[in-house]
Every structure is written in structure tokens, then in C-alpha cells.
Design a protein around this motif. Structure first.
Motif, PDB file in Angstrom:
ATOM      1  N   GLU A  57      -2.057  -6.448  -8.777  1.00  0.00           N
ATOM      2  CA  GLU A  57      -2.167  -5.680  -7.540  1.00  0.00           C
ATOM      3  C   GLU A  57      -3.088  -4.485  -7.731  1.00  0.00           C
ATOM      4  O   GLU A  57      -3.179  -3.913  -8.820  1.00  0.00           O
ATOM      5  N   GLY A  95      -3.223   0.734  -4.185  1.00  0.00           N
ATOM      6  CA  GLY A  95      -2.249   1.754  -3.860  1.00  0.00           C
ATOM      7  C   GLY A  95      -2.813   3.150  -4.036  1.00  0.00           C
ATOM      8  O   GLY A  95      -3.909   3.347  -4.552  1.00  0.00           O
ATOM      9  N   LEU A 103      -3.817  -3.314   0.308  1.00  0.00           N
ATOM     10  CA  LEU A 103      -3.468  -3.748  -1.033  1.00  0.00           C
ATOM     11  C   LEU A 103      -4.079  -5.120  -1.295  1.00  0.00           C
ATOM     12  O   LEU A 103      -4.151  -5.959  -0.400  1.00  0.00           O
ATOM     13  N   TRP A 125       4.635 -10.416  -0.474  1.00  0.00           N
ATOM     14  CA  TRP A 125       4.617  -9.017  -0.856  1.00  0.00           C
ATOM     15  C   TRP A 125       6.035  -8.470  -0.754  1.00  0.00           C
ATOM     16  O   TRP A 125       6.712  -8.669   0.262  1.00  0.00           O
ATOM     17  N   TYR A 163       4.721  -1.565  -4.600  1.00  0.00           N
ATOM     18  CA  TYR A 163       4.489  -2.822  -3.903  1.00  0.00           C
ATOM     19  C   TYR A 163       4.100  -3.895  -4.904  1.00  0.00           C
ATOM     20  O   TYR A 163       3.215  -3.693  -5.741  1.00  0.00           O
ATOM     21  N   THR A 194       1.895  -1.803  -7.568  1.00  0.00           N
ATOM     22  CA  THR A 194       0.998  -0.696  -7.282  1.00  0.00           C
ATOM     23  C   THR A 194       1.737   0.318  -6.417  1.00  0.00           C
ATOM     24  O   THR A 194       2.430  -0.041  -5.465  1.00  0.00           O
ATOM     25  N   VAL A 219       2.482   3.100  -3.759  1.00  0.00           N
ATOM     26  CA  VAL A 219       2.055   3.640  -2.474  1.00  0.00           C
ATOM     27  C   VAL A 219       2.927   4.848  -2.165  1.00  0.00           C
ATOM     28  O   VAL A 219       4.152   4.737  -2.126  1.00  0.00           O
TER      29      VAL A 219
END
Length: 112
Positions: free
Chosen positions: A6, A9, A20, A36, A94, A106, A108
């Protein structure tokens, strides 16, 4: 050699947007549905988006419906999550998922 990586972010203000990206390798990407998930500290992991191998998309959960969009590019072995009108409650790690394979996640963070 299955890998899901990933990226995309970061820190964004409420109302902002992020996209993303999940880069997949080591399997026949076109044969599999992709998902996801997200997980905030102290909370359960939550499915936020699902896309079938043929591109069909199921209903989004109420928490993200109308704001998030999942898509895939089979030519590039990529899956994307477009996130609009972000809220502080969207703050989480995520993860990209295929069956029992997971990316590293990643972060966020939605904050003013």
C-alpha cells in the motif's frame, strides 16, 4: 511471493481527499477479488470496500458510502481507494487484502 504494498497515506485536513494504491504481485491478479480494510487503535478491523475480480463492487458500509470509491486496473495489477470528504473518524491504518494475504498498511490521519 504474494505481495501487497500500500501507498498514498498521509496527513490531511478534514474535508480533504487522498488516493490509496495497492500494488499486487506474485499471483494471478485478475482471478481474485480485492478488499480494503482499516483499523484504528483499539478498534476492530473494518471492511471499507470490496471489488470482485470482474470489477463488480458491493455496497459500501454506511461509514464510507458516498465518500470512498474502490477501483482496479488489471493491466497494472493495482487496486485503488479514492477517499473524499475525509473526516477525523477516518483516521486509521488502511490495509489491502486478497483472501488471507495482507499488505503492510498505510497510515491515514485526518486532523486540523
Amino acid at each position: 511471493q504474494v505481495q501487497l504494498v500500500e501507498s498514498g497515506g498521509g496527513l490531511v485536513q478534514p474535508g480533504g481527499s487522498l488516493t490509496l494504491t495497492c500494488a499486487a504481485s506474485g499471483f494471478t491478479f485478475t482471478n481474485y477479488a480485492m478488499r480494503w480494510y482499516r483499523q484504528a487503535p483499539g478498534k476492530d478491523r473494518e471492511l471499507v470496500a470490496f471489488i470482485r475480480n470482474d470489477g463488480a463492487i458491493t455496497n459500501y458500509p454506511p461509514s464510507v458510502k458516498g465518500r470512498f470509491t474502490i477501483s482496479r486496473d488489471d493491466a497494472k495489477n493495482m487496486v485503488y481507494l479514492q477517499m473524499n470528504n475525509l473526516e477525523p473518524e477516518d483516521t486509521a491504518v488502511y490495509y489491502c487484502n486478497c483472501v488471507n494475504h495482507w499488505g503492510q498498511g498505510t497510515q491515514v490521519t485526518v486532523s486540523s
